[in-house]
Design an enzyme around this catalytic site. Structure first.
Site, PDB file in Angstrom:
ATOM      1  N   VAL A 607       0.817  -1.072   0.078  1.00 50.20           N
ATOM      2  CA  VAL A 607      -0.116  -0.046   0.053  1.00 50.20           C
ATOM      3  C   VAL A 607       1.028   1.063  -0.204  1.00 50.20           C
ATOM      4  CG1 VAL A 607      -1.801   1.269   1.163  1.00 50.20           C
ATOM      5  CG2 VAL A 607      -2.107  -1.145   0.998  1.00 50.20           C
ATOM      6  N   GLY A 662       5.802   3.373 -15.849  1.00 43.58           N
ATOM      7  CA  GLY A 662       6.127   2.391 -15.124  1.00 43.58           C
ATOM      8  C   GLY A 662       5.144   2.500 -13.775  1.00 43.58           C
ATOM      9  N   LYS A 680      -5.731  -3.161  -1.619  1.00 41.79           N
ATOM     10  CA  LYS A 680      -5.173  -2.232  -0.912  1.00 41.79           C
ATOM     11  C   LYS A 680      -5.845  -1.991   0.147  1.00 41.79           C
ATOM     12  CE  LYS A 680      -1.768  -0.602  -4.198  1.00 41.79           C
ATOM     13  NZ  LYS A 680      -1.582   0.808  -5.277  1.00 41.79           N
TER      14      LYS A 680
END
Length: 811
Positions: A607, A662, A680
């Site tokens: 997370v 990315g 998450k």
């Protein structure tokens, strides 16, 4: 008077013998000298082998005898001047003929008695000492047969010395001669009938101590192939340190527990006379070595060394019928003594319900039989349980005179082993408190000794061994960071991080000494084909201390092996979210295994990438706070997309830009569908104490269903077709003066994710680029939440978060 003893490696060949001669020359300048020598390196084994082959009726014994003869004759030719060789060669040839005659007799009889075995073994020292005396003839060396001076009983192969008679004979002989240099064979003696006996393997050390004690020598030097006694066996511990000073008692303890530098009985005779013993290196005579004496100055460490004995069997006898009944221990030890079975370790419960002894593995069957016979009635009547025999064990011992005055040594010892998954099967401590002995699995010996050495002796650095799965975008950045920080970590944090194993989807590579991170790509490409189970098996089998498995993949299969690693006390650092977002049962299992086996299970980057989200949440929980509500933007990808989409540039192009930079998962649909955000918020809810599954989380997806079908290429194509849908979403929010944010929330047991219109007054409004933000509303922060905000995506920051978890696991 001084006594110098040279071991088999020191006199293994002509080159080494010449080194010995040089050492003796220097010693002669100081005092009258007795030189005690072992057989040429390996010769005793060859002699015993020839006897065993002859007894078995195998004529190969003649070939072995030829090897022995050839070695000695070649040594004579290399060491003795040609003009003086004849008599020495003749003497050697006569001895070789004697050995052959004895072995011929053994061959004909088909029997090798203990007495004959000693007679054969004695020739090694007889021939080596005669050869060395001849080599030192120019220095006035006198050869004397130890059998004429040392008297023993008739316990062949391990004879006991009759000390008063022996001391008198040695003193009388040396008082009758005026020579300055004497060479005597070690290991051998004779009984009252003048039959040859031996003092046990390593007995040359004992011979030297007998001479030193009888002559009140000023010094006994033991010359070997290492520079003294070490804090641990250097074959097991590469960073073992030499011990410049050690007490007699510590030396005896270390030698008893397997330190091969000095033979255990050696210390006793010289200790009584307070004669210093200096262990020196024939091949590095200028090295200080180890001085063994009565009083030793402390060097700041109350532990002197760590030693081990392999091939141990534990025999456990227990039962209610033992409690309060005198004589059980006596009967047990008498039974073992009757079969000449030596007890290495004893431990008994205070309840008298059980007694446990350690013996050599080779004697286990004999011991079981004699104990079963001795306690047959008690076992059959149920008063005592059948004997439990546990093999494949080893003894690991901490040794130090000053342990008794330092509390906490045992706790430190067992804590260090426990943290590394070394299970202790039995414990014993001598009444002198000079050693603490533990019995562990033989497979754990190397690990245990290295762990203890690091705990008690390593002031330079702690070694951490990494097994890295995943070398893609994040993995590559992590490797670069590890390489860049190696020197800093060693100098400032005293950590040495070594990547022992590395794997990607195609290849895997292992190097015990550590993979060179400057050339890891080429090395991995040349590695073996990847097998996940083999990679895990290798990490477990290597059984290295301070091991950490690092998962920087997004692979669901990799997440299924964490339990195998944690149960072996291998810590797991996971960038991969699959394990913690799988079933609550598996998540709970991993947490429990980490706690049970003293391993770390860390997943900070699940997370918020490198943001301290989970760590902060855990700090709140540990200090007694309660999390009531969480609001968060947890997708760097979605935040980047909605911060950069304004209806002018197609939505599909903005998503592609996020992938190219990315920020997305390999398949961007995991991000855009909200699945990644669901994972998450579920992880945060679980860490808050909520038992939550994926199906418990509501998801209001903004993506048309048609975009989620087919391949990734189809996904981009369909997004372009649905541009009007995305424009409409943006236009509606903009008309209200609000921004689009994909928000995750948790509120007292309920969790949801979905696209929301966020106004300027909201904490989530001013969130730019790829940033994440998490708001914790707790008992301590009921109105004004604790806010964690920053870059929540990107390979570099994610790798740094993984790196930080590795350092936490290391500590």
């Amino acid at each position: 008077m001084q006594v110098l003893k040279f071991g088999g490696s020191s006199v293994a060949n002509a080159v080494n013998i010449n080194k010995v001669v040089g050492i003796v020359q220097e010693a002669l300048k100081k005092d009258r000298t007795v030189v005690v020598v072992s057989a040429l390196g390996g010769v005793t084994d060859l002699l015993l082998q020839s006897g065993a082959l002859a007894a078995a009726g195998d004529e190969q014994y003649k070939n072995v005898l030829q090897v022995i003869e050839q070695r000695h004759l070649e040594a004579v030719k290399a060491l003795i001047p040609v003009a003086k060789q004849s008599s020495v060669l003749s003497w050697m040839k006569q001895r070789c003929n004697e050995i052959e005659d004895i072995c011929n007799g053994v061959f004909l009889l088909g029997e090798l008695s203990a007495r004959t075995k000693d007679r054969i073994a004695a020739f090694g020292e007889l021939m080596s000492s005669h050869l060395i005396a001849a080599r030192m003839n120019e220095h006035g060396a006198v050869w004397k047969d130890s059998r004429e001076l040392i008297l023993t009983d008739s316990n062949y192969s391990n004879a006991a010395v009759v000390r008063d008679v022996t001391d008198h004979a040695i003193q009388q002989y040396f008082a009758s001669v005026n020579d300055q240099l004497f060479v005597v064979p070690g290991f051998i003696a004779s009984n009252a009938e003048r039959q040859t006996t031996t003092l046990g393997r390593g007995g040359s050390d004992y011979t030297a101590a007998i001479f030193a004690a009888a002559l009140d020598a000023g010094l006994l030097e033991i010359w070997t192939d290492v520079s003294g006694m070490m804090t641990a066996d250097p074959r097991l511990v590469p960073h073992a340190k030499a011990l410049p000073h050690i007490s007699y008692q510590e030396a005896m303890e270390l030698s008893h527990f397997g330190a091969k530098v000095i033979y255990p009985p050696t210390i006793q005779p010289v200790m009584k006379k307070n004669i210093p013993v200096w262990v020196k290196n024939t091949f590095d005579p200028d090295a200080y070595g180890t001085l063994i004496e009565r009083e030793v100055m402390l060097n700041g460490n109350h532990i002197r060394g760590i030693a081990s004995i392999n091939k141990i069997t534990l025999l456990s006898l227990e039962g209610g019928g033992m409690v309060g009944i005198p004589g059980f221990s006596k009967r047990l030890f008498e039974a073992l003594a009757s079969e000449q079975i030596n007890v290495i370790l004893i431990t008994q419960s205070s309840s008298e319900h059980s007694i446990c002894v350690g013996i050599e593995d080779a004697l286990a069957e004999k011991a079981k039989q004699v104990i079963d016979d001795t306690f047959r009635f008690e076992i059959q009547s149920g008063k005592v349980d059948p004997l439990v025999v546990e093999k494949d064990l080893a003894v690991v011992a901490l040794v130090g005179d000053n342990m008794k005055s330092h509390p906490g040594v045992s706790g430190k010892m067992f804590g260090a082993m426990g943290r590394n998954g070394v299970n202790v099967r039995a414990i014993a401590q001598g009444s002198s408190e000079r050693n603490i002995t533990s019995v562990v699995a033989a497979s754990d010996v190397r690990k245990a000794i290295n762990v203890l050495h690091e705990e008690f002796f390593e002031t330079t650095y702690k070694q951490v061994n990494l097994f890295l799965a995943g070398t893609g975008n994040v993995g590559g950045k992590l490797i670069a960071q590890l390489q860049q920080q190696q020197k800093y970590l060693q100098e400032n944090l005293r950590l040495q991080l070594r990547v022992i194993g590395m794997a990607n989807s195609r290849k895997m590579l292992f190097k015990e000494e550590g993979i060179d991170l400057a050339n890891w790509k080429e090395a991995l490409e040349a590695g073996e084909p990847m097998s996940l189970q083999q990679f895990v098996d290798q990490a477990r089998a290597r059984n290295l201390r301070n091991s950490v498995f690092v998962d920087v993949t997004a692979n669901g299969e990799v997440a299924t092996v964490y339990d195998q690693l944690l149960s072996k006390s291998i810590s797991v650092v996971a960038c991969n979210k699959v394990a913690c977002s799988s079933s609550f049962e598996y998540y709970r299992k991993l947490k429990d295994l980490a706690r049970e086996f003293n391993a770390s299970f860390l997943f900070e980057t699940n997370v918020g990438a490198g943001l301290p989200v989970i760590g902060t949440l855990n700090d709140l929980k540990r200090t007694g706070d309660v999390v009531n509500r969480i609001e968060a933007v947890l997708s760097g990808t979605l935040n980047f997309v909605f911060n950069n989409y304004n209806g002018e540039k197609p939505f599909a192009e903005v998503v592609k830009q996020a992938q190219d930079e990315g920020y997305t998962e390999p398949d961007p649909r995991l991000d855009l569908s909200g699945t990644d955000v669901m994972r998450k918020i579920m992880i945060l809810a679980r860490e808050s104490g909520e038992q939550l599954e994926m199906e418990d989380i509501s998801n209001e997806s903004f993506m048309p269903a048609s975009c989620m079908e087919g391949s990734v290429a189809d996904f981009y194509k369909e997004m372009a077709n649905q541009e009007a849908h995305f424009k409409a979403l943006y236009a509606k929010a903009a008309k209200e003066g609000k921004k689009l944010k994909f928000v995750a929330s948790y509120d007292n047991g309920r969790a949801a994710v979905g696209l929301q219109h966020i106004g300027p007054e909201h904490n989530l409004y001013h969130l730019y680029g790829k940033d994440n933000v998490v708001l914790f509303y707790t008992n301590r922060y009921p109105d004004q939440p604790m806010v964690i905000k920053g870059a929540g995506a990107g390979a570099e920051v994610t790798a740094s978060g993984v790196f930080a978890d590795i350092l936490r696991a290391a500590h």
